[in-house]
Design an enzyme around this catalytic site. Structure first.
Site, mmCIF file in Angstrom:
data_model
loop_
_atom_site.group_PDB
_atom_site.id
_atom_site.type_symbol
_atom_site.label_atom_id
_atom_site.label_comp_id
_atom_site.label_asym_id
_atom_site.label_seq_id
_atom_site.Cartn_x
_atom_site.Cartn_y
_atom_site.Cartn_z
ATOM 1 N N ASN A 15 0.821 -1.168 -0.066
ATOM 2 C CA ASN A 15 -0.086 -0.021 0.096
ATOM 3 C C ASN A 15 0.950 1.169 -0.021
ATOM 4 O O ASN A 15 0.289 2.320 -0.684
ATOM 5 C CB ASN A 15 -0.836 0.049 1.087
ATOM 6 C CG ASN A 15 -2.126 -0.737 0.990
ATOM 7 O OD1 ASN A 15 -2.964 -0.428 0.327
ATOM 8 N ND2 ASN A 15 -2.467 -2.044 1.367
ATOM 9 N N LEU A 87 1.047 -2.181 12.571
ATOM 10 C CA LEU A 87 0.395 -3.091 13.786
ATOM 11 C C LEU A 87 0.515 -2.443 15.175
ATOM 12 O O LEU A 87 0.262 -3.199 16.215
ATOM 13 C CB LEU A 87 0.776 -4.604 13.440
ATOM 14 C CG LEU A 87 0.362 -5.000 12.201
ATOM 15 C CD1 LEU A 87 1.059 -6.457 12.174
ATOM 16 C CD2 LEU A 87 -1.209 -4.924 12.167
ATOM 17 N N ASN A 104 -6.565 5.482 7.560
ATOM 18 C CA ASN A 104 -6.380 3.641 7.508
ATOM 19 C C ASN A 104 -7.009 3.242 6.646
ATOM 20 O O ASN A 104 -8.064 3.584 6.226
ATOM 21 C CB ASN A 104 -6.703 3.139 9.024
ATOM 22 C CG ASN A 104 -6.510 1.943 9.286
ATOM 23 O OD1 ASN A 104 -5.097 1.476 8.786
ATOM 24 N ND2 ASN A 104 -7.023 0.952 9.594
ATOM 25 N N HIS A 106 -8.620 -0.681 5.786
ATOM 26 C CA HIS A 106 -8.696 -1.937 6.298
ATOM 27 C C HIS A 106 -9.518 -2.935 5.103
ATOM 28 O O HIS A 106 -10.247 -2.517 4.300
ATOM 29 C CB HIS A 106 -9.851 -1.657 7.385
ATOM 30 C CG HIS A 106 -10.159 -2.781 8.196
ATOM 31 N ND1 HIS A 106 -9.413 -3.381 9.147
ATOM 32 C CD2 HIS A 106 -11.242 -3.769 7.992
ATOM 33 C CE1 HIS A 106 -9.837 -4.444 9.665
ATOM 34 N NE2 HIS A 106 -10.916 -4.747 8.874
ATOM 35 N N GLU A 176 -7.398 -2.205 -2.466
ATOM 36 C CA GLU A 176 -6.751 -1.196 -1.540
ATOM 37 C C GLU A 176 -5.724 -0.263 -2.197
ATOM 38 O O GLU A 176 -5.664 0.939 -2.252
ATOM 39 C CB GLU A 176 -5.823 -2.153 -0.353
ATOM 40 C CG GLU A 176 -6.723 -2.926 0.492
ATOM 41 C CD GLU A 176 -5.943 -3.598 1.344
ATOM 42 O OE1 GLU A 176 -4.996 -3.031 1.763
ATOM 43 O OE2 GLU A 176 -6.552 -4.765 1.867
HETATM 44 C C1 GRF Z 1 -3.425 -4.594 3.994
HETATM 45 O O1 GRF Z 1 -4.138 -5.654 3.730
HETATM 46 C C2 GRF Z 1 -4.046 -3.674 4.961
HETATM 47 O O2 GRF Z 1 -5.473 -3.394 4.339
HETATM 48 C C3 GRF Z 1 -4.073 -3.923 6.210
HETATM 49 O O3 GRF Z 1 -2.479 -4.480 6.242
HETATM 50 C C4 GRF Z 1 -2.183 -4.954 4.810
HETATM 51 C C5 GRF Z 1 -1.053 -4.210 4.632
HETATM 52 O O4 GRF Z 1 -0.481 -4.600 3.091
HETATM 53 N N1 GRF Z 1 -4.080 -2.934 7.137
HETATM 54 P P1 GRF Z 1 0.917 -4.058 2.746
HETATM 55 O O5 GRF Z 1 1.948 -4.075 3.873
HETATM 56 O O6 GRF Z 1 0.517 -2.675 2.377
HETATM 57 O O7 GRF Z 1 1.450 -4.710 1.662
#
Ligand code: GRF
Length: 204
Positions: A15, A87, A104, A106, A176
């Site tokens: 992301n 996290l 955020n 999700h 996403e």
């Molecule tokens: C994604 O699925 C997001 O929705 C969640 O954590 C994951 C992160 O993936 N909050 P990345 O590190 O961006 O590949």
């Protein structure tokens, strides 16, 4: 000054990369990570984005940790934060300091399958267990609770009979990568209005 964003990540950083590559009306100035061994840091190096590892567990007090984060954000003139698979808990003082300015992403259609414990594969497992026929991704503003803040964008996909948590995760990740940059581009265009806990998106 425009929209100057810090991304907070704890994982692979796909992301984060999508946010960097699709920035039209904002700029990603900084990556903040609570871990030093993650893919997001390698991506930052490749993409030429400054990265800082700030691990809350290495500070003697929480207030020293918060001071460090806030000092860094101020120094870089950051005005928005995008959590992308971060996290560690965001201290309430930081939420107050950046009230309405922390986003955020999700991997479910909130308010379904959100809250404590619903992260990563747990979300997709739960969706399949519950025999849901749709799932998707949500971009929302962060408030004091987990996954409860005002929703900015959502996109859904059908859950197929042969979907597994892994297949669902992959398809939702692709969503996403679209809706997170889109959300920040909308904010950068000043098309997002937050009023009484509700979001309105103004036309182009
Ligand atoms: C994604 O699925 C997001 O929705 C969640 O954590 C994951 C992160 O993936 N909050 P990345 O590190 O961006 O590949």
């Amino acid at each position: 000054m425009g929209l100057r964003v810090a991304v907070f990540a704890s994982g692979g950083g796909s992301n984060f990369e999508a946010l960097v590559k699709n920035a039209e009306h904002y700029s990603i100035e900084l990556l903040v990570s609570n871990r030093s061994d993650i893919g997001a840091l390698k991506r930052a190096e490749r993409l030429g984005i400054q990265a800082h590892v700030i691990n809350p567990t290495t500070f003697n007090t929480q207030s020293l940790y918060i001071d460090k984060v806030i000092h860094l954000l101020k120094e870089k003139h950051i005005n928005h934060i995008a959590l992308a698979g971060y996290l560690a808990k965001i201290p309430s003082q930081l939420i107050a300091e950046f009230s309405g300015l922390i986003l955020n992403i999700h991997p479910s259609l909130l308010p379904r399958f959100g809250g404590k414990g619903f992260y990563g594969k747990h979300v997709h497992h739960a969706v399949i267990e519950a025999k849901e026929c749709v799932s998707g991704a949500t971009v929302h503003i962060v408030d004091e609770e987990y996954d409860t803040g005002p929703i900015l964008l959502q996109e859904s996909i059908p859950v197929l009979e042969d979907d597994t948590p892994d297949s669902l995760a992959l398809k939702i990740l692709a969503i996403e990568h679209k809706i997170y940059p889109k959300s920040l581009n909308l904010i950068g265009q000043e098309r997002v209005k937050l009023h009484n806990g509700h979001i309105t998106i103004l036309p182009d």
